[in-house]
Scaffold this motif. Structure first.
Motif, PDB file in Angstrom:
ATOM      1  N   ARG A 131       0.835  -1.206   0.000  1.00 19.74           N
ATOM      2  CA  ARG A 131       0.000   0.000   0.000  1.00 19.74           C
ATOM      3  C   ARG A 131       0.865   1.248   0.000  1.00 19.74           C
ATOM      4  NH1 ARG A 131      -4.414  -1.762   4.398  1.00 19.74           N
ATOM      5  NH2 ARG A 131      -4.705  -3.734   3.327  1.00 19.74           N
ATOM      6  N   GLN A 132       1.946   1.172   0.779  1.00 17.66           N
ATOM      7  CA  GLN A 132       2.885   2.291   0.829  1.00 17.66           C
ATOM      8  C   GLN A 132       3.434   2.563  -0.578  1.00 17.66           C
ATOM      9  OE1 GLN A 132       3.678   5.097   2.634  1.00 17.66           O
ATOM     10  NE2 GLN A 132       4.023   3.811   4.410  1.00 17.66           N
ATOM     11  N   ARG A 133       3.768   1.500  -1.287  1.00 17.42           N
ATOM     12  CA  ARG A 133       4.288   1.665  -2.654  1.00 17.42           C
ATOM     13  C   ARG A 133       3.241   2.270  -3.574  1.00 17.42           C
ATOM     14  NH1 ARG A 133       8.596  -2.686  -3.804  1.00 17.42           N
ATOM     15  NH2 ARG A 133       9.336  -3.117  -1.715  1.00 17.42           N
ATOM     16  N   LEU A 134       2.021   1.806  -3.406  1.00 13.18           N
ATOM     17  CA  LEU A 134       0.940   2.351  -4.227  1.00 13.18           C
ATOM     18  C   LEU A 134       0.740   3.831  -3.886  1.00 13.18           C
ATOM     19  CD1 LEU A 134      -1.184   1.616  -6.340  1.00 13.18           C
ATOM     20  CD2 LEU A 134      -2.761   1.090  -4.483  1.00 13.18           C
ATOM     21  N   GLY A 135       0.914   4.140  -2.604  1.00 15.23           N
ATOM     22  CA  GLY A 135       0.817   5.538  -2.162  1.00 15.23           C
ATOM     23  C   GLY A 135       1.856   6.400  -2.864  1.00 15.23           C
ATOM     24  N   VAL A 136       3.062   5.901  -2.921  1.00 14.07           N
ATOM     25  CA  VAL A 136       4.118   6.642  -3.616  1.00 14.07           C
ATOM     26  C   VAL A 136       3.752   6.782  -5.092  1.00 14.07           C
ATOM     27  CG1 VAL A 136       6.533   6.611  -4.316  1.00 14.07           C
ATOM     28  CG2 VAL A 136       5.908   5.963  -1.987  1.00 14.07           C
ATOM     29  N   ALA A 137       3.231   5.704  -5.661  1.00 17.14           N
ATOM     30  CA  ALA A 137       2.875   5.731  -7.089  1.00 17.14           C
ATOM     31  C   ALA A 137       1.856   6.837  -7.381  1.00 17.14           C
ATOM     32  CB  ALA A 137       2.320   4.373  -7.512  1.00 17.14           C
ATOM     33  N   GLN A 138       0.802   6.936  -6.562  1.00 13.05           N
ATOM     34  CA  GLN A 138      -0.192   7.967  -6.837  1.00 13.05           C
ATOM     35  C   GLN A 138       0.391   9.365  -6.622  1.00 13.05           C
ATOM     36  OE1 GLN A 138      -1.817  10.221  -4.622  1.00 13.05           O
ATOM     37  NE2 GLN A 138      -0.656   9.460  -2.870  1.00 13.05           N
ATOM     38  N   ALA A 139       1.385   9.471  -5.746  1.00 10.38           N
ATOM     39  CA  ALA A 139       1.946  10.789  -5.467  1.00 10.38           C
ATOM     40  C   ALA A 139       2.831  11.292  -6.608  1.00 10.38           C
ATOM     41  CB  ALA A 139       2.722  10.760  -4.152  1.00 10.38           C
ATOM     42  N   ILE A 140       3.500  10.373  -7.309  1.00  7.32           N
ATOM     43  CA  ILE A 140       4.443  10.822  -8.336  1.00  7.32           C
ATOM     44  C   ILE A 140       3.855  10.742  -9.737  1.00  7.32           C
ATOM     45  CG2 ILE A 140       6.452  10.190  -6.975  1.00  7.32           C
ATOM     46  CD1 ILE A 140       6.692   7.676  -8.650  1.00  7.32           C
ATOM     47  N   LEU A 141       2.602  10.296  -9.814  1.00  7.19           N
ATOM     48  CA  LEU A 141       1.954  10.069 -11.099  1.00  7.19           C
ATOM     49  C   LEU A 141       2.063  11.253 -12.053  1.00  7.19           C
ATOM     50  CD1 LEU A 141       0.441   7.630 -12.090  1.00  7.19           C
ATOM     51  CD2 LEU A 141      -1.648   8.561 -11.109  1.00  7.19           C
ATOM     52  N   HIS A 142       1.833  12.443 -11.554  1.00  6.02           N
ATOM     53  CA  HIS A 142       1.775  13.622 -12.419  1.00  6.02           C
ATOM     54  C   HIS A 142       3.097  14.389 -12.440  1.00  6.02           C
ATOM     55  CE1 HIS A 142       0.775  14.661  -8.358  1.00  6.02           C
ATOM     56  NE2 HIS A 142       0.814  15.939  -8.592  1.00  6.02           N
ATOM     57  N   ARG A 143       4.181  13.716 -12.082  1.00  6.25           N
ATOM     58  CA  ARG A 143       5.512  14.328 -12.049  1.00  6.25           C
ATOM     59  C   ARG A 143       5.490  15.672 -11.321  1.00  6.25           C
ATOM     60  NH1 ARG A 143       5.466  12.432 -17.507  1.00  6.25           N
ATOM     61  NH2 ARG A 143       6.974  10.755 -17.788  1.00  6.25           N
ATOM     62  N   PRO A 144       5.126  15.653 -10.066  1.00  4.78           N
ATOM     63  CA  PRO A 144       5.010  16.913  -9.336  1.00  4.78           C
ATOM     64  C   PRO A 144       6.384  17.533  -9.092  1.00  4.78           C
ATOM     65  CG  PRO A 144       4.823  15.092  -7.813  1.00  4.78           C
ATOM     66  CD  PRO A 144       4.882  14.487  -9.180  1.00  4.78           C
TER      67      PRO A 144
END
Ligand SMILES: Nc1ncnc2c1ncn2[C@@H]1O[C@H](COP(=O)(O)OP(=O)(O)OP(=O)(O)O)[C@@H](O)[C@H]1O
Ligand SMILES: [Mg+2]
Lengths: 303, 260
Positions: free
Chosen positions: A140-153
């Motif tokens: 879940r933590q990894r998925l959390g990171v994935a959603q956070a970096i999705l839009h190349r913030p």
């Protein structure tokens, strides 16, 4: 710094009722750094992060992200941010992939290719098509990171990201954050009380306690304090005798600990060996951020 | 920024990717299919017409329809809070108003789907057992059965619409799904009692109560409603309450801090 700071906190205060959770925090976060945010439990880290992403209102002061005030131009400011605030909670009845699709739809210019790329980066592999209900905490933590970096913030905010990750996961995260920082110029803001982690991960840290910023320091000043005395531990077979031979130090199990300068270590070792004591190992405990941190915060109770 | 329809699609995905939703739709379809069968078994003289059967069926199944819509409405906002996903939802480049609107639209779409399913299944099942023509006990002479049934269902839907608005508001205010479902359903079942307790014929002020006007089906038969109200007056009262419910939801959702 020659660049504009990515984040600018200006006298940020958060009051709930009569309690002041965060008091007059002023902080500039320069671009292209991994910036640590350190503090004991209840210091106000999560509260500060919540204000940075607009989840809670700011009682006084303002926060600027990439030049936009989170108060006045929320949508423009937050478009530059990817974040995990506390635990990465996802829709459990959706698959990891559907979760990512969900967040991708909320932002501009994320296609299926980008989603796949991110899935590969965080190493979720085929499990991405399983329901999140079946994930372990680390996944879940990894998925959390994935959603956070999705839009190349431009700014990535992670609240205790290593929570629940295995050593391999922590290492991968660390490497990945470094990569983001170096190659994509992302500024990373991580909070943690895993202090040793911060030392490995961050370029700078800000230390917060009881809602007040007490220190901001750089961790990349080269190899400081080489000559400084450091705690050194000797693992020996006869600790009692070793204590007598050395006329000092403290014992913990089979380990004798002394405060020694670098040059003194071989000497002490020689003395032990001459006395017929077997030395199985020598370890220098460098005065870590952890010690400095505990020193600074004085091991105060929470609150 | 971005595409607002994407938000609505997201909300739809969160409704229809849950097993629960399909269970609800299944139950609704089943009940609407089975009731006309039961009616056909007790119908001795062949007096029941197609439209009678549809309306009788709807008079039972619309409760289900309302309950299911209320469940979805109550979970829409409160669910995000209890799952903790609200933190991820609100840190996107979308104002809270738009996120709330997308949720409300998805809820209304679900209630419409339920209503259409109800009407379609009830009509299909009824048409197997009952004929279209003939004298009807429910419908006045000289009136078209289909038009009357449509208006009847419309009144039911207005009722549902208001109940869902209440549930949606409670869901944003209390952030607790169970409480919102309970309260909204309590209002749905108790409104008849309230309406007779505070009868507009006895108390003048009672004609401004929501309960007196939620059920508009009286206007299908008579021009005058409770306390001598007209249809226009009833609709105006409903509109005012609706605007208040929406304003409260919006205000609370917009202003409140999102803390754990
Ligand atoms: N909504 C609230 N109302 C009142 N007090 C609150 C609220 N939210 C947090 N606090 C208090 O504010 C303080 C800071 O909390 P915060 O969650 O920011 O700490 P933290 O630094 O993230 O701690 P941790 O390391 O445990 O995550 C705590 O003392 C907490 O009890
Ligand atoms: Mg915290």
């Amino acid at each position: 710094m020659q660049h504009e700071p990515v984040v600018r906190l200006e006298g940020v205060t958060k009051k709930v009722g009569s309690r002041t959770l965060v008091e007059n925090v002023t902080l500039d976060i320069p671009p292209g750094q991994v910036f640590g945010f350190l503090g004991p439990n209840g210091a106000g880290k999560t509260t500060t992060i919540r204000m940075m992403v607009g989840l809670t209102s700011i009682s006084q002061g303002d926060i600027n992200i990439c030049g936009y005030s989170i108060k006045e131009h929320f949508e423009k400011a937050v478009a530059n941010v990817g974040a995990i605030v506390e635990n990465p909670e996802m829709y459990k009845f959706l698959t990891g992939y559907q979760n990512l699709r969900h967040f991708a739809r909320m932002m501009k210019g994320i296609d299926a290719k980008r989603i796949e790329e991110v899935v590969r980066l965080v190493g979720l592999g085929n499990r991405i098509h399983d329901k999140v209900r079946t994930y372990s905490l680390g996944m879940r933590q990894r998925l959390g990171v994935a959603q956070a970096i999705l839009h190349r913030p431009r700014l990535l905010i992670l609240d205790e990201p290593t929570n629940g990750l295995d050593p391999q996961g922590i290492r991968e995260l660390r490497d990945y954050l470094r990569h983001l920082c170096r190659d994509e110029g992302t500024t990373v803001f991580v909070s943690s009380h895993l202090l040793s982690e911060m030392e490995l991960m961050c370029d700078s840290v800000a230390i917060i306690q009881n809602g007040r910023l007490i220190d901001v320091r750089s961790l990349r000043n080269g190899n400081e304090s080489k000559a400084e005395a450091a705690e050194t531990g000797f693992t020996v077979d006869e600790p009692e005798r070793a204590l007598a031979v050395l006329e000092g130090g403290s014992r913990e199990g089979n380990v004798i600990t002394l405060k020694l300068a670098r040059d003194e270590i071989p000497e002490i070792n020689a003395r032990l060996v001459q006395a017929g004591i077997k030395v199985y190992g020598i370890q220098t405990v460098t005065r870590s951020l952890e010690d400095q941190f505990l020193e600074m915060t004085g091991g105060d109770p929470i609150g | 920024m971005g595409n607002f329809l994407g938000l609505v699609r997201n909300e739809n995905m969160k409704i229809y990717r849950r097993v629960r939703t399909w269970v609800m739709l299944g139950i609704l379809a089943f009940c609407n299919a089975i009731l006309p069968v039961l009616f056909s078994m007790v119908d001795s003289g062949g007096q029941t017409t197609l439209w009678d059967s549809v309306m009788l069926t709807a008079s039972f199944t619309f409760y289900l329809c309302t309950i299911f819509s209320v469940i979805v409405a109550a979970d829409s906002v409160a669910g995000e809070f209890s799952w903790g996903t609200i933190k991820l939802l609100l840190i996107r480049p979308w104002s809270r108003s738009k996120i709330l609107l997308s949720k409300y639209i998805a809820v209304i779409l679900f209630s419409l789907l339920c209503t259409l399913l109800l009407a379609a299944v009830a009509m299909l099942a009824s048409s197997i057992f009952f004929a279209g023509g003939g004298e009807s006990s429910l419908i006045g002479p000289g009136e078209s059965g289909s038009a009357f049934t449509f208006r009847y269902l419309l009144c039911d839907y207005v009722n549902l619409f208001m109940t869902v608005a209440i549930a949606f508001m409670l869901s944003t205010v209390f952030r607790a799904g169970g409480l919102s479902i309970g309260l909204a359903l309590f209002i749905m079942f108790a409104k008849g009692i309230f309406a007779s307790l505070f009868n507009p014929d006895r108390y003048g002020w009672a004609k401004y109560l929501l309960f007196s006007h939620m059920d508009l089906s009286g206007y299908l038969k008579a021009d005058e409603g409770p306390g001598g109200a007209t249809l226009g007056f009833s609709l105006a009262v409903l509109a005012v309450y609706y605007i208040v419910f929406m304003a409260v939801s919006w205000y609370v959702f917009h202003k409140r801090d999102v803390a754990a």
